[in-house]
Design an enzyme around this catalytic site. Structure first.
Site, PDB file in Angstrom:
ATOM      1  N   ASP A 143     -32.452 -29.395  -7.173  1.00 34.40           N
ATOM      2  CA  ASP A 143     -33.711 -28.966  -7.793  1.00 34.40           C
ATOM      3  C   ASP A 143     -33.489 -27.985  -8.945  1.00 34.40           C
ATOM      4  O   ASP A 143     -34.282 -27.932  -9.879  1.00 34.40           O
ATOM      5  CB  ASP A 143     -34.626 -28.317  -6.737  1.00 34.40           C
ATOM      6  N   HIS A 149     -28.556 -24.272   0.544  1.00 35.67           N
ATOM      7  CA  HIS A 149     -28.850 -25.543   1.215  1.00 35.67           C
ATOM      8  C   HIS A 149     -28.368 -25.432   2.659  1.00 35.67           C
ATOM      9  O   HIS A 149     -27.285 -24.922   2.912  1.00 35.67           O
ATOM     10  CB  HIS A 149     -28.119 -26.695   0.506  1.00 35.67           C
TER      11      HIS A 149
HETATM   12  N1  COA Z   1     -31.732 -16.981  -2.544  1.00 40.68           N
HETATM   13  C1  COA Z   1     -31.311 -15.826  -1.993  1.00 40.68           C
HETATM   14  N2  COA Z   1     -30.749 -15.772  -0.772  1.00 40.68           N
HETATM   15  C2  COA Z   1     -30.605 -16.921  -0.109  1.00 40.68           C
HETATM   16  C3  COA Z   1     -31.019 -18.155  -0.634  1.00 40.68           C
HETATM   17  C4  COA Z   1     -31.591 -18.156  -1.905  1.00 40.68           C
HETATM   18  N3  COA Z   1     -32.004 -19.288  -2.461  1.00 40.68           N
HETATM   19  N4  COA Z   1     -30.739 -19.136   0.236  1.00 40.68           N
HETATM   20  C5  COA Z   1     -30.176 -18.556   1.291  1.00 40.68           C
HETATM   21  N5  COA Z   1     -30.093 -17.206   1.084  1.00 40.68           N
HETATM   22  C6  COA Z   1     -29.551 -16.213   1.980  1.00 40.68           C
HETATM   23  C7  COA Z   1     -30.614 -15.762   2.986  1.00 40.68           C
HETATM   24  O1  COA Z   1     -31.361 -14.687   2.512  1.00 40.68           O
HETATM   25  C8  COA Z   1     -29.767 -15.439   4.166  1.00 40.68           C
HETATM   26  O2  COA Z   1     -29.164 -14.188   3.959  1.00 40.68           O
HETATM   27  P1  COA Z   1     -28.992 -13.131   5.142  1.00 40.68           P
HETATM   28  O3  COA Z   1     -28.090 -13.825   6.143  1.00 40.68           O
HETATM   29  O4  COA Z   1     -28.406 -11.955   4.480  1.00 40.68           O
HETATM   30  O5  COA Z   1     -30.367 -12.917   5.683  1.00 40.68           O
HETATM   31  C9  COA Z   1     -28.665 -16.475   4.138  1.00 40.68           C
HETATM   32  O6  COA Z   1     -28.539 -16.840   2.755  1.00 40.68           O
HETATM   33  C10 COA Z   1     -28.979 -17.713   4.957  1.00 40.68           C
HETATM   34  O7  COA Z   1     -30.249 -18.216   4.519  1.00 40.68           O
HETATM   35  P2  COA Z   1     -31.267 -19.030   5.400  1.00 40.68           P
HETATM   36  O8  COA Z   1     -32.576 -19.020   4.716  1.00 40.68           O
HETATM   37  O9  COA Z   1     -31.215 -18.588   6.818  1.00 40.68           O
HETATM   38  O10 COA Z   1     -30.595 -20.466   5.327  1.00 40.68           O
HETATM   39  P3  COA Z   1     -31.311 -21.817   5.603  1.00 40.68           P
HETATM   40  O11 COA Z   1     -30.266 -22.771   5.960  1.00 40.68           O
HETATM   41  O12 COA Z   1     -32.451 -21.690   6.528  1.00 40.68           O
HETATM   42  O13 COA Z   1     -31.926 -22.092   4.149  1.00 40.68           O
HETATM   43  C11 COA Z   1     -32.744 -23.051   2.275  1.00 40.68           C
HETATM   44  C12 COA Z   1     -31.717 -23.171   3.376  1.00 40.68           C
HETATM   45  C13 COA Z   1     -32.629 -24.247   1.351  1.00 40.68           C
HETATM   46  C14 COA Z   1     -34.139 -23.031   2.900  1.00 40.68           C
HETATM   47  C15 COA Z   1     -32.527 -21.736   1.483  1.00 40.68           C
HETATM   48  O14 COA Z   1     -31.251 -21.746   0.902  1.00 40.68           O
HETATM   49  C16 COA Z   1     -33.595 -21.517   0.443  1.00 40.68           C
HETATM   50  O15 COA Z   1     -34.675 -21.009   0.758  1.00 40.68           O
HETATM   51  N6  COA Z   1     -33.323 -21.889  -0.844  1.00 40.68           N
HETATM   52  C17 COA Z   1     -34.318 -21.753  -1.887  1.00 40.68           C
HETATM   53  C18 COA Z   1     -35.295 -22.927  -1.872  1.00 40.68           C
HETATM   54  C19 COA Z   1     -34.666 -24.193  -2.346  1.00 40.68           C
HETATM   55  O16 COA Z   1     -33.995 -24.241  -3.349  1.00 40.68           O
HETATM   56  N7  COA Z   1     -34.936 -25.275  -1.622  1.00 40.68           N
HETATM   57  C20 COA Z   1     -34.441 -26.595  -1.944  1.00 40.68           C
HETATM   58  C21 COA Z   1     -33.397 -26.992  -0.960  1.00 40.68           C
HETATM   59  S1  COA Z   1     -32.632 -28.500  -1.396  1.00 40.68           S
END
Ligand code: COA
Length: 372
Positions: A314, A262
């Site tokens: 979720d 998140h």
């Molecule tokens: N699975 C695997 N790795 C994850 C992850 C996940 N669900 N969420 C974050 N990471 C990792 C990324 O790969 C990244 O790693 P790195 O620094 O080695 O490249 C790091 O954590 C940061 O992730 P990032 O995507 O840049 O963070 P963000 O703040 O943009 O992402 C979300 C937030 C919610 C988009 C992300 O956690 C995600 O895609 N989660 C899955 C979808 C989800 O459940 N969405 C509902 C949110 S309430």
């Protein structure tokens, strides 16, 4: 990437608005909603209490709650023409896209659409809250060649929503847990869809338009679409061991695991997920089937160990909806149905104290002299 002053990709950490609606207090570990902790509210109050809190600024007494329920019920019916629109949609249309079309469609029936005054906006919000369960349920029914279902005025708001999407009246436990999910999904500060709705509202555009944009935003699986994606992922495995192996493979392939992580909580658990996990335990016990619970718990341990990441709402809402017998394509529309109240509160706040959103860019393209 070169560091540019005032540039934060994805607006990470940027404060975009002042609000009195809600705030994720990561220091105290609270989701503050109109001054209260959402988790504490969810233990004592129902979805309609939250609707009143968000739109009328106070928790309702019995009389206020009864009036609110009656008002929403007065908006349960939709214009019949909307069903004709749904019949024209290709059958492969996702229910979120049908919902987007439905909200856009009903805007034309608002005779006072240019009125942005507080009372007019609130009435619109109630109309949307009353109508959306019908749009969600019947657009899905039309897309899947099922008979239309009519709202049941005798049921509570949540029980009717559940009835319309499943065709079954809920048991007390099903109603309690479904209502809890609506409470937990109702409002959550400034996720992408809320930001989208405020950006749209800031041009003085109307509530329907702001919510139509928000549906599109919430559909994505990095946001609301994650609950459906989690369920599909769980169904790929038949045992705890298979689920662990699936997650390991996805991590090796550098795939994101749906339902984890998140932007704001980062490496902490989403407190709403814990409430849904408890609900999953309750359902598993009653049904005498704890396979999904054990799979989810194993996934949670694996993700903590491998990535230091924790579940969001979720992750646990998906198996709860599955055990409630809700069709998977409706998980995200239900999330939107619940979030409608939070979105309306934000649009109203934006209209009441507006400044147009208009950010700048860091241009990385080329520049050319113009010559023939
Ligand atoms: N699975 C695997 N790795 C994850 C992850 C996940 N669900 N969420 C974050 N990471 C990792 C990324 O790969 C990244 O790693 P790195 O620094 O080695 O490249 C790091 O954590 C940061 O992730 P990032 O995507 O840049 O963070 P963000 O703040 O943009 O992402 C979300 C937030 C919610 C988009 C992300 O956690 C995600 O895609 N989660 C899955 C979808 C989800 O459940 N969405 C509902 C949110 S309430």
């Amino acid at each position: 990437m070169t560091q540019v002053e005032n540039f934060f990709p994805g607006l990470d950490g940027v404060i975009a608005s002042e609000t009195k609606i809600s705030f994720l207090d990561t220091v105290q570990g609270q989701i503050v909603m109109k001054g209260y902790d959402l988790i504490e509210l969810s233990k004592q109050y129902r979805y309609l209490d939250i609707v009143h809190l968000l739109l009328e600024d106070k928790l309702p007494n019995q009389e206020e709650k009864r009036k609110l329920e009656n008002k929403l019920k007065s908006y349960y019916k939709v214009q019949e023409a909307i069903y004709e629109v749904f019949k024209l949609l290709p059958k492969q249309t996702h229910p979120m896209d049908a919902l987007r079309t439905g909200i856009s469609f009903i805007s034309g029936y608002d005779d006072d659409i240019d009125n942005r005054a507080l009372d007019a906006n609130k009435e619109r919000a109630y109309r949307l809250l009353g109508t959306i369960p019908n749009i969600v349920a019947n657009s899905y029914r039309i897309l899947t060649n099922q008979e239309l279902v009519q709202p049941d005025q005798e049921l509570s708001y949540s029980a009717n929503f559940y009835y319309m999407i499943t065709g079954q009246k809920p048991t007390d436990l099903q109603e309690k847990i479904f209502d809890l999910s609506l409470v937990l999904y109702s409002e959550h500060e400034m996720p992408n869809s809320t930001f989208t709705s405020r950006v749209i509202a800031s041009t003085q555009s109307d509530l329907y338009g702001a919510l139509t944009g928000a549906v599109a935003s919430l559909k994505g699986n990095l946001h609301g679409g994650a609950n459906e994606a989690v369920m599909h992922m769980l169904l790929e495995a038949e045992t705890v061991e298979e689920f662990e192996a699936l997650l390991e493979t996805k991590l090796l392939n550098k795939e994101k695991i749906m339902g984890f992580g998140h932007r704001v909580y980062m490496k902490k658990i989403d407190p709403r997920a814990l409430m849904m996990k408890e609900a999953l335990k309750e359902l598993s016990e009653i049904k005498g089937d704890d396979l999904l619970l054990r799979m989810c718990e194993a996934g949670e341990r694996l993700m903590e160990r491998e990535k230091g990441l924790y579940p969001n709402l979720d992750y646990y809402a998906a198996p709860v909806y599955w055990m409630l017998g809700i069709p998977i394509p409706l998980y995200t529309p239900i999330f939107f149905g619940s979030r409608t109240v939070g979105l309306c509160a934000h649009v109203i706040e934006q209209h009441d104290n507006n400044r147009l959103f208009r950010p700048r860019v860091h241009y990385t393209g080329e520049r050319h002299a113009v010559s023939k």
